[in-house]
Design a protein around this motif. Structure first.
Motif, PDB file in Angstrom:
ATOM      1  N   LYS A  29       0.835  -1.204   0.000  1.00 25.55           N
ATOM      2  CA  LYS A  29       0.000   0.000   0.000  1.00 25.55           C
ATOM      3  C   LYS A  29       0.869   1.252   0.000  1.00 25.55           C
ATOM      4  O   LYS A  29       0.573   2.231  -0.703  1.00 25.55           O
ATOM      5  CB  LYS A  29      -0.926   0.014   1.229  1.00 25.55           C
ATOM      6  N   ALA A  30       1.925   1.210   0.800  1.00 24.15           N
ATOM      7  CA  ALA A  30       2.806   2.376   0.873  1.00 24.15           C
ATOM      8  C   ALA A  30       3.443   2.648  -0.484  1.00 24.15           C
ATOM      9  O   ALA A  30       3.505   3.797  -0.944  1.00 24.15           O
ATOM     10  CB  ALA A  30       3.885   2.137   1.931  1.00 24.15           C
ATOM     11  N   ILE A  31       3.888   1.586  -1.163  1.00 26.67           N
ATOM     12  CA  ILE A  31       4.517   1.762  -2.472  1.00 26.67           C
ATOM     13  C   ILE A  31       3.492   2.294  -3.477  1.00 26.67           C
ATOM     14  O   ILE A  31       3.788   3.184  -4.285  1.00 26.67           O
ATOM     15  CB  ILE A  31       5.139   0.431  -2.964  1.00 26.67           C
ATOM     16  N   ALA A  32       2.273   1.753  -3.426  1.00 26.90           N
ATOM     17  CA  ALA A  32       1.224   2.210  -4.344  1.00 26.90           C
ATOM     18  C   ALA A  32       0.999   3.707  -4.187  1.00 26.90           C
ATOM     19  O   ALA A  32       0.941   4.457  -5.170  1.00 26.90           O
ATOM     20  CB  ALA A  32      -0.063   1.430  -4.076  1.00 26.90           C
ATOM     21  N   LYS A  33       0.897   4.153  -2.955  1.00 21.60           N
ATOM     22  CA  LYS A  33       0.662   5.583  -2.707  1.00 21.60           C
ATOM     23  C   LYS A  33       1.820   6.421  -3.226  1.00 21.60           C
ATOM     24  O   LYS A  33       1.629   7.473  -3.835  1.00 21.60           O
ATOM     25  CB  LYS A  33       0.476   5.845  -1.207  1.00 21.60           C
ATOM     26  N   TYR A  34       3.020   5.917  -2.990  1.00 25.55           N
ATOM     27  CA  TYR A  34       4.217   6.634  -3.425  1.00 25.55           C
ATOM     28  C   TYR A  34       4.187   6.846  -4.937  1.00 25.55           C
ATOM     29  O   TYR A  34       4.346   7.955  -5.434  1.00 25.55           O
ATOM     30  CB  TYR A  34       5.455   5.827  -2.999  1.00 25.55           C
ATOM     31  N   ASN A  35       3.939   5.763  -5.678  1.00 28.79           N
ATOM     32  CA  ASN A  35       3.919   5.879  -7.134  1.00 28.79           C
ATOM     33  C   ASN A  35       2.768   6.748  -7.620  1.00 28.79           C
ATOM     34  O   ASN A  35       2.905   7.531  -8.559  1.00 28.79           O
ATOM     35  CB  ASN A  35       3.834   4.494  -7.792  1.00 28.79           C
ATOM     36  N   ASP A  51       1.390   9.242  -6.092  1.00 28.63           N
ATOM     37  CA  ASP A  51       1.737  10.643  -5.846  1.00 28.63           C
ATOM     38  C   ASP A  51       2.615  11.176  -6.963  1.00 28.63           C
ATOM     39  O   ASP A  51       2.402  12.265  -7.490  1.00 28.63           O
ATOM     40  CB  ASP A  51       2.469  10.786  -4.507  1.00 28.63           C
ATOM     41  N   ILE A  52       3.627  10.387  -7.312  1.00 25.72           N
ATOM     42  CA  ILE A  52       4.575  10.859  -8.317  1.00 25.72           C
ATOM     43  C   ILE A  52       3.919  11.040  -9.678  1.00 25.72           C
ATOM     44  O   ILE A  52       4.128  12.039 -10.364  1.00 25.72           O
ATOM     45  CB  ILE A  52       5.759   9.874  -8.405  1.00 25.72           C
ATOM     46  N   PHE A  53       3.084  10.079 -10.049  1.00 26.51           N
ATOM     47  CA  PHE A  53       2.500  10.152 -11.393  1.00 26.51           C
ATOM     48  C   PHE A  53       1.296  11.086 -11.464  1.00 26.51           C
ATOM     49  O   PHE A  53       0.923  11.551 -12.537  1.00 26.51           O
ATOM     50  CB  PHE A  53       2.161   8.753 -11.915  1.00 26.51           C
ATOM     51  N   ALA A  54       0.682  11.356 -10.317  1.00 22.20           N
ATOM     52  CA  ALA A  54      -0.442  12.284 -10.331  1.00 22.20           C
ATOM     53  C   ALA A  54       0.058  13.729 -10.383  1.00 22.20           C
ATOM     54  O   ALA A  54      -0.678  14.647 -10.746  1.00 22.20           O
ATOM     55  CB  ALA A  54      -1.321  12.061  -9.103  1.00 22.20           C
ATOM     56  N   ALA A  55       1.333  13.918 -10.032  1.00 22.45           N
ATOM     57  CA  ALA A  55       1.867  15.271  -9.971  1.00 22.45           C
ATOM     58  C   ALA A  55       1.950  15.917 -11.347  1.00 22.45           C
ATOM     59  O   ALA A  55       1.791  17.124 -11.489  1.00 22.45           O
ATOM     60  CB  ALA A  55       3.251  15.243  -9.317  1.00 22.45           C
ATOM     61  N   GLY A  56       2.208  15.148 -12.384  1.00 22.06           N
ATOM     62  CA  GLY A  56       2.323  15.719 -13.726  1.00 22.06           C
ATOM     63  C   GLY A  56       0.994  15.705 -14.450  1.00 22.06           C
ATOM     64  O   GLY A  56       0.001  15.149 -13.971  1.00 22.06           O
ATOM     65  N   ASN A  57       1.009  16.312 -15.632  1.00 22.57           N
ATOM     66  CA  ASN A  57      -0.221  16.362 -16.403  1.00 22.57           C
ATOM     67  C   ASN A  57      -0.046  15.515 -17.666  1.00 22.57           C
ATOM     68  O   ASN A  57       0.501  15.978 -18.659  1.00 22.57           O
ATOM     69  CB  ASN A  57      -0.521  17.832 -16.743  1.00 22.57           C
ATOM     70  N   TYR A  58      -0.494  14.261 -17.601  1.00 22.48           N
ATOM     71  CA  TYR A  58      -0.252  13.351 -18.711  1.00 22.48           C
ATOM     72  C   TYR A  58      -1.555  12.822 -19.278  1.00 22.48           C
ATOM     73  O   TYR A  58      -2.552  12.736 -18.577  1.00 22.48           O
ATOM     74  CB  TYR A  58       0.571  12.135 -18.261  1.00 22.48           C
ATOM     75  N   ASP A  59      -1.493  12.446 -20.549  1.00 22.95           N
ATOM     76  CA  ASP A  59      -2.658  11.801 -21.151  1.00 22.95           C
ATOM     77  C   ASP A  59      -2.713  10.323 -20.766  1.00 22.95           C
ATOM     78  O   ASP A  59      -3.768   9.704 -20.781  1.00 22.95           O
ATOM     79  CB  ASP A  59      -2.602  11.905 -22.677  1.00 22.95           C
ATOM     80  N   ALA A  60      -1.541   9.795 -20.458  1.00 18.21           N
ATOM     81  CA  ALA A  60      -1.513   8.350 -20.201  1.00 18.21           C
ATOM     82  C   ALA A  60      -0.314   7.977 -19.345  1.00 18.21           C
ATOM     83  O   ALA A  60       0.673   8.702 -19.306  1.00 18.21           O
ATOM     84  CB  ALA A  60      -1.442   7.592 -21.522  1.00 18.21           C
TER      85      ALA A  60
END
Ligand SMILES: Cc1cc2nc3c(=O)[nH]c(=O)nc-3n(C[C@H](O)[C@H](O)[C@H](O)COP(=O)(O)OP(=O)(O)OC[C@H]3O[C@@H](n4cnc5c(N)ncnc54)[C@H](O)[C@@H]3O)c2cc1C
Ligand code: SF4
Ligand code: SF4
Ligand code: SF4
Lengths: 433, 460
Positions: free
Chosen positions: A234-240, A242-251
């Motif tokens: 769960k901790a790793i899932a949250k970590y990843n 957070d990182i990927f939600a920070a940017g603005n990506y289509d995919a």
């Protein structure tokens, strides 16, 4: 609550099993061990007895539940729609909660829970591995010199001198971007198959997709999760997230069966009752694609013009084909390459026996399952074996080596990248450093 | 009761890795595919890999007077492998060699642990098939199917397992090995011991080698699905087809409850207001198949059937998918599915179906019926929940009624699933007192100490 948070959460799943035994026909483990405790039906009964207090948690039980590849063949073949893999994972989680992790795993997972320390450790390992690994002449593989938790018979890819993440630029630009995609590399790619990782960026770029590769991303966490360490997962899932939600990506693009499963299935499930993260996980799940799937379904693959004359066969990673339902797209990519014939083996979707660390902890059994796969693959006389997952690739490479074959194993998009280059497309070699 | 001495001797004879005593392992052998049965944990599980090892086990069981339960894949539907008196469970799945395919004599010789489908795959290259095809063809063993006398979808034209077993090697209760039958097409020597062991459900001996008859694979086949608004029309079509001298390989029926459930589950476009659907397949030489298909179509149309004929292999698959979905679809409705196996003469099918409808109403239960209409073998499936004690009482009463009606109509307790524990109590209704005494005499003669699968079929 996520089903792995309590064995009670899979009670309904357990009750649905009508004990017909249909899972025996498809379970690769059962086909080798020929014992009821090896197959879903028997394991479900044992989980039921555990739930009802008729059996208790023992080392033997741990052994029984460890004998599963989570290949989901049983789920796909079950007339009642039972998902035995969920029951087995829930039981593993219960065992870890009640009995704790064995020492070595506790140490490894402890490090995995700390991304910086993990990176440091892997960097050191890459430098020091010469002591542990004996290179096999004229190949890019090695035997372990002494059992470093790995069977000395098996061959492994040495860790790359430089990790993929340290080689890729944070942003790989194209002139007229159609889409912006974030690249989730996963560890197999980051630490072993770095060339395949470069190929992902190249093919995306060649299809006018700008690629962002967040540097601080971490392992998907699934290896930890399948061993029942739900907390660390769960901790790793949250970590990843957070990182990927920070940017603005289509995919978000992945390149491995387990990684895509992590994003589309496991993160949402793991974080089901976390108000903030469950929504985030859902949002990201909707955006996550395997690279072939993305090219075919979202971008509209640019057909390569370069010829690659080869007879190829394709192995479906379990988590790709049954976990995420991706089977057609990689094949479409392969068939788009001029000169390539795709010859199907008899059972392209049968598990290779790798299953992450299963191939390390249960090498002989894993090898028996693998050998059936290799025999099937070699029966079509391929020039190369293609797949969509680093872990499968490593298992297939070991299998081909043990079978005395020099047929190479490649990721689908590596071949595509080759075809682009041959067709005069850009080689992003310089770009990615 | 098993002593540690027996286990020691088993380990001595087989080696440690073929003897399971951990309670987790044992728990996995406490049940089979039968719903609503007691769960009984055996004392030890053994997995022989040769006739010699199996013989050692039988001898030890005989010497110490320990009950011995022979098991294949445990897919039977009559409680046949549940070790009701505890003791030894002997699993035959590791004796899984195809010993010979004799294409000249059209026979195959196999060990009991061979999976039926694997035999078919092995003989396909010779253009041959082994016809008995239970729904569990991909999981059930040859030994289990011989001991259970399994049938399948092709039963109408091709018969059941007993029509294909030519010879056996059997370990008797005293540990001695006997052979009966063989490869000759003609064999009328003495009593028909082969037939006696076929369907004996592990109560008379342990089967360690099987010689079966193979037949040439049909060259062509044609499938159709016929939809009927009325049950009587469907029934007339069934008898009409056979009166027209056509014996389809398969002639299956699904009732309204099943149709609705399958449609709900699989969305294959079945008409949910139809009273019955027939699924028909003819096979054989292409010219004959054409002619027979025409006759089938004509009869169905004459009886107001609405027809869908498969033109391609994919369409054929689609038709059979509906039938394959029947049990799963019903099973998904509730936690427990009590699958019965009542069989009546073909002409009594409409009566039986109507009786089933009445029984469902009387006991307020959902019963979906599907089955092999061509041979009168119906599978009424009661959708229920094991944990609902009150409802289970009604289920048991309903089952009593189902078999009473089947027997009244001149039928039998089992078309293919055997008696096991599940149908023991009805046996006398079919056999009468004298019949039961004869069954007992056979059991006593071959297994005087009542060691082989005790508690099944008849008590000695
Ligand atoms: C979903 C489903 C569908 C089914 N469809 C059909 C069908 O269409 N037609 C049909 O006929 N059945 C059907 N069955 C029932 C079952 O599959 C068959 O009875 C099958 O033949 C049992 O084979 P097995 O290997 O599982 O035997 P088991 O269940 O292990 O054993 C069955 C019996 O045989 C005895 N036995 C096993 N091996 C030996 C041996 N070597 N020597 C002596 N005795 C032995 C056992 O003691 C037991 O009494 C179905 C079952 C399920 C769950
Ligand atoms: S898990 Fe599914 S296939 Fe396996 S025994 Fe249970 S119901 Fe049958
Ligand atoms: S997930 Fe795969 S290995 Fe595990 S029980 Fe199911 S079929 Fe067997
Ligand atoms: S799935 Fe495998 S390769 Fe992908 S990130 Fe997880 S552990 Fe690493």
């Amino acid at each position: 609550m996520a089903y792995y948070d309590s064995l009670d959460n899979v009670r309904a799943e357990i009750t649905r099993c009508m004990k017909c035994g249909n899972c025996q026909a498809v379970c690769p483990i059962y086909k080798e061990v020929l014992g009821e405790s090896g197959v879903a039906r028997g394991k479900i009964q044992i989980a039921k007895d555990l739930l009802e207090g008729e059996l208790e948690l023992t080392d033997k039980m741990q052994d029984i539940f460890s004998l599963c590849l989570t290949c989901k063949a049983c789920a796909a073949n079950c007339p009642c729609g039972v998902q035995p893999d969920k029951i087995i994972l829930a039981a593993r989680a219960e065992l870890v909660r009640k009995k704790g992790l064995p020492g070595l795993k506790r140490q490894i997972f402890g490090v995995l829970g700390k991304p910086q320390r993990f990176k440091l450790g892997m960097g050191m390992a890459a430098k020091l591995q010469g002591f542990g690994l004996k290179k096999i002449p004229s190949s890019n593989a090695a035997h372990p010199r002494f059992p470093i938790g790995i069977d000395t018979r098996r061959i492994v890819r040495p860790l790359a001198k430089q990790s993929l993440l340290s080689r890729l630029p944070e942003v790989s630009k194209v002139s007229k971007p159609k889409q912006r995609a974030a690249f989730f590399t996963g560890c197999m790619l980051n630490y072993m198959y770095t060339e395949a990782g470069k190929a992902v960026v190249e093919v995306l770029n060649a299809n006018d997709v700008e690629v962002i590769t967040p540097k601080s991303q971490h392992c998907c966490g699934i290896p930890v999760f399948v061993h029942g360490d739900v907390k660390t997962a769960k901790a790793i899932a949250k970590y990843n997230l957070d990182i990927f939600a920070a940017g603005n990506y289509d995919a978000v693009i992945t390149h491995c069966g387990t990684c895509i499963g992590a994003w589309v299935q496991h993160y949402p499930e793991l974080l089901l009752d976390d108000a903030k993260y469950s929504k985030l996980a859902e949002q990201m799940a909707a955006k996550a694609y395997d690279v072939s799937q993305y090219l075919i379904d979202k971008v509209g693959l640019k057909e390569p013009t370069g010829q690659v004359a080869a007879n190829a066969t394709y192995h479906d990673p379990c988590h790709m084909v049954r976990g995420a339902g991706i089977a057609a797209q990689p094949r479409q990519v392969i068939e788009s390459i001029p000169g390539v014939t795709l010859t199907e083996m008899q059972k392209p979707d049968r598990c290779c026996g790798g299953a992450g660390s299963f191939s390390l902890t249960h090498y002989p059994l894993s090898s028996q399952i693998r050998d059936k796969k290799i025999a099937d693959a070699l029966s079509v006389k391929p020039d190369m074996v293609l797949t969509s997952c680093g872990a499968c690739r490593m298992q297939l490479e070991d299998g081909l080596f043990q079978a005395g074959s020099d047929v190479p194993v490649k990721h689908v998009v590596e071949l595509l990248a080759e075809a682009y280059v041959k067709g005069g497309g850009r080689d992003s070699g310089q770009k990615t450093g | 009761m098993l002593t540690s001495k027996v286990i020691e001797q088993l380990v001595g004879a087989l080696g440690k890795e073929k003897v399971f005593t951990d309670k987790e392992d044992l728990a996995a052998y406490s049940f089979d595919a039968t719903a609503d049965m007691p769960k009984v944990v055996p004392e030890v599980v053994v997995t022989p890999t040769s006739t010699r090892e199996a013989q050692e086990i039988v001898k030890l069981a005989a010497q110490h007077k320990v009950p011995l339960y022979t098991r294949g894949s445990g897919t039977n539907l009559s409680g046949g492998t549940i070790p009701i008196n505890k003791g030894i469970v002997m699993v035959m799945v590791k004796m899984n060699k195809i010993l010979e395919v004799d294409a000249e004599n059209l026979t195959a010789t196999v060990q009991p642990g061979v999976i039926i489908q694997d035999l078919n795959d092995a003989v396909a290259g010779h253009g041959l098939i082994y016809p008995p095809d239970p729904g569990t063809i991909a999981t059930a063993t040859m030994g289990g199917s011989v001991a259970e006398c399994s049938g399948g979808l092709r039963g109408l034209k091709y018969g059941v397992t007993k029509d294909y077993v030519m010879g056996l090697e059997v370990i008797l209760a005293n540990g001695k090995i006997m052979h009966c039958g063989g490869k000759t097409v003609k064999n009328v020597t003495a009593y028909d011991m082969v037939k006696l062991f076929v369907g004996s459900e592990g109560t008379l001996g342990v089967i360690t080698e099987i010689i079966v008859k193979l037949i040439p694979a049909p060259e062509a086949r044609k499938s159709a699905l016929a939809i009927f608004r009325s049950l009587d029309d469907a029934a007339k079509a069934i008898t009409g087809i056979i009166n027209n001298k056509v014996i389809p390989a398969t002639l299956e029926i699904m009732d309204n409850v099943t149709i609705k459930t399958v449609e709900n589950y699989a969305h294959v476009g079945l008409p949910t207001d139809a009273e019955a659907i027939l699924l028909i397949e003819v096979d054989g030489i292409p010219e004959v198949v054409e002619k027979e298909a025409e006759a089938v179509i004509k009869v169905c149309k004459e009886n107001n059937g609405q027809l869908k004929i498969a033109q391609t292999a994919a369409e054929r698959d689609e038709i059979w998918q509906a039938r394959r979905d029947a049990l799963p679809a019903l099973a998904q409705l509730s936690p427990t599915t009590v699958l019965e196996d009542a069989t009546v003469p073909r002409s009594k099918i409409p009566e039986m179906l109507k009786a089933l409808r009445d029984i469902a109403q009387k006991y307020q239960l959902t019963i979906g019926t599907f089955g092999h209409a061509g041979d009168g073998n119906l599978h009424p499936s009661i959708i229920t929940d094991e944990t609902d004690i009150e409802e289970m009482k009604r289920v048991h009463q309903a089952v009593d009624d189902i078999f009473a009606v089947a027997l009244e109509l001149g039928g039998t307790l089992s078309g293919e699933h055997g008696i096991g524990i599940a149908k023991q109590k009805y046996l006398e209704q079919e056999f009468g007192e004298a019949g039961i005494e004869a069954l007992r005499a056979i059991k006593r003669a071959l297994d005087p100490e009542n060691l082989l699968n005790p508690g099944k079929i008849v008590q000695p």
